[in-house]
Design a protein around this motif. Structure first.
Motif, PDB file in Angstrom:
ATOM      1  N   GLU A  29       0.853  -1.182   0.000  1.00 16.95           N
ATOM      2  CA  GLU A  29       0.000   0.000   0.000  1.00 16.95           C
ATOM      3  C   GLU A  29       0.886   1.228   0.000  1.00 16.95           C
ATOM      4  O   GLU A  29       1.879   1.287   0.729  1.00 16.95           O
ATOM      5  CB  GLU A  29      -0.894   0.024   1.240  1.00 16.95           C
ATOM      6  N   ASN A  68      -8.418   1.292   6.931  1.00 17.96           N
ATOM      7  CA  ASN A  68      -8.524   0.328   5.824  1.00 17.96           C
ATOM      8  C   ASN A  68      -9.883   0.328   5.141  1.00 17.96           C
ATOM      9  O   ASN A  68      -9.966   0.305   3.929  1.00 17.96           O
ATOM     10  CB  ASN A  68      -8.171  -1.074   6.309  1.00 17.96           C
ATOM     11  N   ARG A 102      -2.496   0.929  -4.456  1.00 16.76           N
ATOM     12  CA  ARG A 102      -2.433  -0.352  -3.736  1.00 16.76           C
ATOM     13  C   ARG A 102      -2.205  -1.454  -4.765  1.00 16.76           C
ATOM     14  O   ARG A 102      -2.914  -1.547  -5.762  1.00 16.76           O
ATOM     15  CB  ARG A 102      -3.719  -0.620  -2.970  1.00 16.76           C
TER      16      ARG A 102
END
Length: 120
Positions: A29, A68, A102
């Motif tokens: 990420e 997240n 990501r």
């Protein structure tokens, strides 16, 4: 999985910035980049060896401090997800406060994002 920091190159004080995340791989990420409200134009370039099943996504969030579950895949002007399996340059449609790449799969990928202010 790793957390990949970005590098930023400013062009003028508020006119533009190039933000890059380098050498990203499976599950990585990118560090969250907080966009200036002056950056109304955004584009992304993805380069590197994707491999047979490589994929990278550009995600955004308006949460004050994104966790997240706060990240969503962004879109280009045609409404397609910014989810790439090959080298590409695309414009980012949404105006979000935070942005990051990501990697789902791939090795040695680099992401460059260009942010510019509107013409006056």
């Amino acid at each position: 999985m790793a957390f990949i920091p970005y590098t930023e190159t400013r062009i003028g004080e508020t006119q533009a910035a190039i933000v890059s995340w380098s050498n990203m791989s499976d599950g990585d990420e990118g560090e969250t980049y907080t966009l200036s409200p002056f950056f109304t134009n955004k584009s992304v370039q993805v380069i590197g060896p994707f491999g047979p099943s490589g994929r990278i996504e550009v995600e955004g969030s308006n949460a004050p401090q994104p966790q997240n579950g706060d990240w969503l895949t962004l879109h280009n002007r045609r409404g397609s997800n910014l989810s790439f399996t090959t080298k590409v340059i695309e414009e980012v449609e949404e105006h979000v406060r935070h942005i990051r790449p990501r990697v789902d799969k791939g090795q040695g990928l680099t992401v460059h994002m260009l942010f510019t202010s509107s013409r006056r």
